[in-house]
Design an enzyme around this catalytic site. Structure first.
Site, PDB file in Angstrom:
ATOM      1  N   ALA A 296       5.104 -16.344  -2.402  1.00 37.86           N
ATOM      2  CA  ALA A 296       6.372 -15.753  -1.496  1.00 37.86           C
ATOM      3  C   ALA A 296       5.732 -15.724  -0.433  1.00 37.86           C
ATOM      4  CB  ALA A 296       7.215 -14.364  -1.807  1.00 37.86           C
TER       5      ALA A 296
ATOM      6  N   ASN B 240      -3.150  -1.711  -1.621  1.00 37.86           N
ATOM      7  CA  ASN B 240      -4.729  -2.330  -1.695  1.00 37.86           C
ATOM      8  C   ASN B 240      -5.079  -1.783  -0.926  1.00 37.86           C
ATOM      9  OD1 ASN B 240      -6.250  -3.415  -0.213  1.00 37.86           O
ATOM     10  ND2 ASN B 240      -5.491  -5.304  -1.380  1.00 37.86           N
TER      11      ASN B 240
ATOM     12  N   SER C 287      -1.251  -6.242   2.046  1.00 31.62           N
ATOM     13  CA  SER C 287      -0.213  -5.885   0.515  1.00 31.62           C
ATOM     14  C   SER C 287      -0.154  -4.448   0.428  1.00 31.62           C
ATOM     15  CB  SER C 287      -1.392  -6.515  -0.164  1.00 31.62           C
ATOM     16  OG  SER C 287      -1.729  -7.505  -0.009  1.00 31.62           O
TER      17      SER C 287
END
Length: 237
Positions: free
Chosen positions: A180, A39, A36
């Site tokens: 997604a 992150n 991500s």
């Protein structure tokens, strides 16, 4: 959930989610590792360690970083459209550089490790089919909707704090973001053409309880596994 296993000298501890997930992990055909942007867990050092670990443990591994709905998420959290776009571009560019460098360093020949942005799958027929199934399930299956909302709640709590109340827009953007990613938890083998695959993430997710439950509904394929992958004891976290 099965008990954790740690091979000697490994830098990570892998906890397969079910016994069938353990079989898939032991086959070692393929792993998928989601990353991500923004992150802090995915530092350059952590990604380098993950790439080396994956190159040794699996015949093939794919790193996938999220680049869809990122600007929408920042805008929903209060950034202006322009600032949201700039922040998304910066964070996606940064994670792409870290992932590509980690894969190249761990696998200079490019024989075992590959990396993709999430947007690369939007033209993949299997991904499109699975994404449609996920969106339909969120809209029609209360159990799936509840699980999706639990995931969005976890994400937004980290952004808004425990006292913050998410708006409908924020919830919807988070649902789009989650939807997604879910196809890669359901049937990566169909998407990437591999015999079996273990989806690795560093936290337990409510999604796994749903995907690996008995009965009908939104479920992981037989050759799709899930594992919680965390730094081994003594490793820098």
């Amino acid at each position: 959930m099965t008990q954790a296993t740690v091979a000697p000298a490994e830098t990570f501890q892998l906890q397969p989610y079910t016994d069938q997930c353990r079989v898939i992990a032991e086959e070692g055909a393929h792993a998928i590792i989601g990353v991500s942007p923004g992150n802090s867990y995915f530092s350059a050092r952590r990604l380098n360690d993950l790439a080396r670990w994956a190159a040794v443990r699996f015949d093939q591994a794919d790193f996938v970083y999220t680049d869809v709905h990122v600007a929408d998420m920042y805008q929903a959290l209060g950034y202006t459209p322009e600032h949201a776009r700039q922040k998304a571009v910066k964070n996606v560019r940064g994670v792409r550089a870290k992932v590509s460098t980690a894969c190249a360093d761990a696998d200079p020949g490019g024989n075992r490790l590959t990396w993709h942005p999430m947007s690369a799958f939007q033209g993949n027929a299997a991904y499109q089919r699975l994404h449609h199934e996920v969106v339909h399930a969120v809209e029609t299956d209360p159990a799936v909707r509840e699980t999706c909302d639990a995931l969005t709640g976890i994400f937004l709590a980290g952004k808004l704090g425990t006292d913050g109340q998410p708006t409908d827009e924020q919830r919807q953007v988070c649902r789009d973001y989650v939807c997604a990613e879910v196809p890669l938890f359901i049937d990566t083998p169909a998407i990437l053409g591999v015999p079996s695959s273990l989806n690795c993430y560093h936290q337990a997710l409510p999604l796994a309880d749903l995907l690996y439950a008995r009965g009908y509904g939104l479920r992981a394929s037989r050759n799709q596994g899930h594992g919680i992958l965390t730094p081994a004891e003594g490793e820098v976290r």
